[in-house]
Design an enzyme around this catalytic site. Structure first.
Site, PDB file in Angstrom:
ATOM      1  N   LYS A  34      26.148  11.168  38.104  1.00 48.72           N
ATOM      2  CA  LYS A  34      27.277  11.612  37.281  1.00 48.72           C
ATOM      3  C   LYS A  34      28.223  12.463  38.103  1.00 48.72           C
ATOM      4  CE  LYS A  34      25.010  11.985  32.714  1.00 48.72           C
ATOM      5  NZ  LYS A  34      24.524  12.985  31.737  1.00 48.72           N
TER       6      LYS A  34
ATOM      7  N   ARG B 115      35.056  25.951  24.220  1.00 46.19           N
ATOM      8  CA  ARG B 115      36.231  25.881  23.332  1.00 46.19           C
ATOM      9  C   ARG B 115      35.774  25.538  21.928  1.00 46.19           C
ATOM     10  NH1 ARG B 115      35.748  20.519  22.338  1.00 46.19           N
ATOM     11  NH2 ARG B 115      35.110  19.257  24.112  1.00 46.19           N
TER      12      ARG B 115
END
Lengths: 462, 169, 462, 169
Positions: free
Chosen positions: A158, A291
């Site tokens: 990844k 967030r």
């Protein structure tokens, strides 16, 4: 402490923040592109400034324009919403430099968690289980091979800076490592300007479970009941719910403790979400989003806590209104209504909304920037509305969800409404606890038609 | 038309029967019907109602725009973005960025241009400052500066009209 | 047990019941007048039958037509909503005779509570405090005088069968009794076909507080947190909230116990509301409504209980899902949005809705039958929508209410939206605990304009 | 125009027949129809209803109407309630109540009327039963029964068309 906030976003999340501002008594400043001149976030904010042309790169991602708008309007804080600049460490750093309060953690924390390899290291360091794999980035194919020897194949490579499947390669055996390493690194470099990658054991049939936290930066923290976001299509969440169905109490508790330990170690300030995979009875940290999440209303419905208000409470120094493990009542589920045609391979839909009538009644919440006459532009993401339903049991939520989706009228373009109705009739989904591969190649028994009786042709004209 | 006709207020040939039209318009408005058409001999009058949208409404300016004067022209901006455009024979120079509008290169200095000045294409008209960056805004036509639309040191939005210029030739 | 229910109502309450049916899995049958052919309750029900012309007397109050529709459709139950036939004992009796389950208590209980003098007697008999006054009806002016001598003047004479101020006379001194008795009795006779009246001490500056109950007819009962409905105009409630602000715990507890005692004594089945006045630190029973109330969502928001679902649970013999004193979370408030112009003496408004966009976001519920294009007909009551907001404190509810009212867009006719915004700015209302005379002749400091920025002129057209 | 014309209130030449227009406008509004056009000799008057509505959509039938066949004609019903009406030269007899439609006075007996029968105004056409009350529905015109619109023993809504009758004369 915060008198005026600039909302550096558009669509439903901009509206969400503006609503919170009005309720708290903070003045709100909308920024908008010329394509959004008629949008609700512009109309409902106390002030509004046009920051650029339709393309996001020149408007909602245009840092100088947004900072200039904040300075012109005298905003003392910026709420980034989700997406766009919400996890851009440089933007947070510029806000810090300009003495504008950024609603989120310190830019250094954003950067640390934004790099997935480094986030894994931090998590592992505080004892949070991570997927078996590399400690940090793998600097060569041979490092990947060493991991393979350790944890076994298949592996997945990844991108450290990654997301959305870019720079990702599944490796079934050692002889595939060289080619996969090279191409993943090249792809990551092209997509994110950072070619570093890491490797971990590849797991299938996993569930995506996440823990929402809000922390005040001084050690006080609220940990919320977990959300299950396993119903996805191409790494895009479609349905989220809380609590996670069919999850052992030990896993539930373990994830919350792990999330708390990680967040505590970061000196974290603001709202954040620690994401885990749950597979084979074990959970593993995958990443942390620094967030507000799209699916935060699910948590709000079961806890009665206003997460955006808590963000402002932290940012203004007032402190959290809740702490510790926040208790939950009933079950909630969110359905993302996207401007995509589920019958034509999710073809994006644009154009004017001809008729719009959101559902009402008990246990129903709709977060949307739609109104009849609004034009869905091709420049931004396809999320039109979030339908969130709440009831005392998951079973009741399934029925309430079907009822509300049935009433939800959006005419003028195709949406994912019928897909959701079809999913709600799926036996596996109804049982609960499906994995992220649930939708892949699945034949849904219902086509979701037959029910939505208002949306299809609009309502009788006067 | 027909010779024999006498009694009637024969609509003089060519003269439009505006009174009749007026009455039909009134009738249409009062009644709320969509269309009235009357034909008599060579005369035909059609009156139709306006077709409206759901709200038939206009853009409502946001409650308290930071930069109030820019709200109205925005409709233009949306339709024709670009630094300058034709507008009743005039070019309008617009701001390509959000920022603070300065008429002079530095405080105390002379403005780049005054009303009545001739400017050449490519000549600086003003500065728009954003994040300490001074963006010089250049004329993209040659002509006479007819109006300065923004006060010195005020904020401007993206695409906000700054100057009106009467193009040469 | 119940497979199909006929909803003998229209507007938002018909929709409320149809929504519950869909969630529970009961088929719904709408009945409608020719004026309501395009109404949502017709469109959203599983089946629909036209029962008459626009006038309510020939349609929604037309018992033979409604019973015929139930028989034609094979409905095994009728939900009457509120208003129309909801407290008509004869209708309930006819349903019983036709072997159609009426969602409400036995017709005999409806009759008993429908006669206010008799309801007072029943309440007093089980020890519930009633306003000082006559035990039952007063059969002569001299009986009224005897009451006056006992409890003092001023008295109020009220119609036993009454409501809405008809057949009501305030008597300041004994010499006024004769004339007041005669005229009250005559007015009551004309309005209700029943001239009997009763007398009680006249009290001003009272608050209207009520207790919602649901009982299963076999002694199991749920008692809900009280609602305060003191903001009224001409005996019509405008704003309701729960819990009642500024109410001593003893009064709160006392009213719930009184309500439970009364309901228990009636062998009551279904949902009902026991209404009290609260004045001078004391509470007194005034009447019991044997049906769902308009303001029931306020209770649903703070408790998470679906009251209509509980009605069905009782009627089908499944039994209540809650019992005892139901706990409450946070504060909720309902605003009735009526088609009335508050600036022109509440002149009724009719005509097409040109634009409609209800508010969304956290803690907001809207119950409404409106959609853009729907025509508000002059035949029925003026309730267009109910906005209910929920938050953790009353203070937060006031701010959330203002935010949601501000967003609520109804174009084409005037509504009570600006009145509510003005009330939310009133200092006395914000403090909490106003009396039913609050609105009488009050100059509200705000005209409620300035805020509703979408409703006034509609939104930009496409 | 036509000399020989006598009977009719010959519209004076040239003068617009505004009274007629007014009456047509009224008729349009009352009837709820979409358009009325009248032509007589050289005179032609057209009145159209206003086109409204956000979606311009048509009435969507409810998902599973109890009495499916009545859903479509409802639009008519709404515009012109009443036991009978003109409809392409036909009278339509409608049900004044909700109930069960019976063609005969009692089971096993002959129907009140058959297609092809002549009926006189005031003659019984059928029964609509509601709450055990047998409501005889009477013809309000004389004429020939052209069609029976509902099957025996089926439910009918308020205002549902029952028979088509071609009026006499």
């Amino acid at each position: 402490m915060i008198g005026k906030v600039l909302v550096a976003n558009r669509g439903e999340v901009a509206l969400r923040v503006i609503r919170a501002c009005r309720e708290i008594g903070i003045r709100s400043v909308a920024v908008y592109s010329t394509a959004d001149a008629d949008s609700l976030h512009r109309l409902l904010a106390d002030e509004a400034i046009c920051i650029g042309p339709p393309q996001a790169a020149s408007s909602y991602l245009n840092i100088p324009a947004i900072i200039a708008a904040a300075e012109l309007s005298g905003a003392d804080a910026i709420h980034p919403g989700y997406g766009f600049l919400a996890e851009n460490a440089r933007f947070a750093e510029i806000c810090e430099a300009c003495n504008i309060k950024f609603l989120g953690p310190a830019s250094s924390v954003i950067a640390q968690m934004g790099d997935k390899a480094s986030a894994r290291q931090v998590a592992a360091a505080v004892g949070v289980p991570v997927t078996p794999g590399s400690d940090g980035p793998c600097r060569s194919a041979s490092e990947v091979k060493r991991i393979g020897a350790e944890v076994g194949y298949p592996l997945v490579i990844k991108a450290s800076a990654g997301g959305g499947g870019k720079g990702m390669r599944v490796v079934r055996a050692e002889e595939e490592v060289e080619a996969a390493y090279t191409s993943a690194s090249r792809e990551a470099g092209a997509a994110f300007g950072d070619g570093s990658v890491y490797a971990e054991r590849y797991m299938k049939e996993l569930r995506h479970v996440e823990v929402q936290v809000v922390a005040d930066g001084f050690g006080k923290m609220a940990i919320f009941p977990e959300r299950d976001c396993s119903v996805q299509r191409r790494y895009q969440k479609l349905i989220e719910e809380s609590p996670a169905p069919e999850l052992p109490e030990t896993a539930r508790k373990g994830m919350k403790e792990a999330a708390a330990a990680l967040v505590d170690s970061l000196g974290y300030e603001g709202a954040g979400t620690v994401e885990f995979v749950y597979v084979g009875g074990e959970f593993y940290f995958i990443e942390m989003n620094t967030r507000l999440q799209v699916e935060h209303p699910v948590t709000e419905m079961v806890t009665g806590v206003d997460l955006v208000a808590e963000q402002f409470a932290v940012a203004s120094g007032e402190g959290l209104s809740v702490a510790g493990n926040v208790s939950s009542r009933g079950h909630a589920m969110e359905f993302r209504i996207n401007a995509e045609d589920p019958r034509r391979n999710f073809l994006p839909q644009t154009g004017p909304i001809e008729f719009y009538n959101p559902p009402g009644g008990p246990g129903v919440r709709v977060d949307s920037h739609l109104y009849a006459g609004f034009k869905v532009a091709p420049y931004y993401d396809s999320l039109l509305a979030k339908l969130i339903v709440h009831a005392r049991t998951r079973e009741a939520v399934l029925r309430r969800g079907a009822r509300a989706l049935d009433e939800f009228a959006v005419a003028g373009l195709e949406t994912t409404l019928p897909l959701h109705l079809a999913i709600l009739e799926d036996e596996d989904f109804r049982r609960g606890g499906v994995s992220t591969t649930f939708l892949a190649g699945r034949e849904l028994k219902s086509d979701g038609r037959g029910l939505p009786r208002l949306a299809a042709t609009g309502l009788p004209s006067a | 038309m027909n010779d024999g006709g006498e009694s009637l207020p024969e609509p003089e040939k060519g003269a439009l029967p505006l009174d009749d039209v007026g009455r039909l318009v009134e009738l249409l408005a009062e009644s709320g019907v969509g269309e009235i058409r009357v034909r008599q001999g060579e005369l035909e009058i059609t009156v139709k109602a306006r077709i409206e949208g759901p709200a038939g409404a206009t853009v409502e300016p946001s409650a308290a725009p930071v930069i109030a004067q820019t709200t109205a022209p925005l409709a233009e901006a949306v339709s024709e973005p670009g630094p300058a455009e034709r507008n009743g024979g005039m070019h309008v120079a617009r701001s390509p960025v959000v920022g603070t509008f300065y008429r002079a290169p530095a405080p105390g200095e002379e403005p780049y241009v005054e009303v009545g000045d001739r400017v050449g294409a490519g000549q600086a008209l003003c500065i728009v400052e954003a994040m300490k960056l001074m963006n010089e805004i250049l004329a993209d036509v040659s002509g006479e500066v007819v109006e300065v639309l923004v006060e010195d040191a005020k904020g401007v939005e993206y695409d906000q009209p700054l100057f009106r210029i009467r193009p040469e030739g």
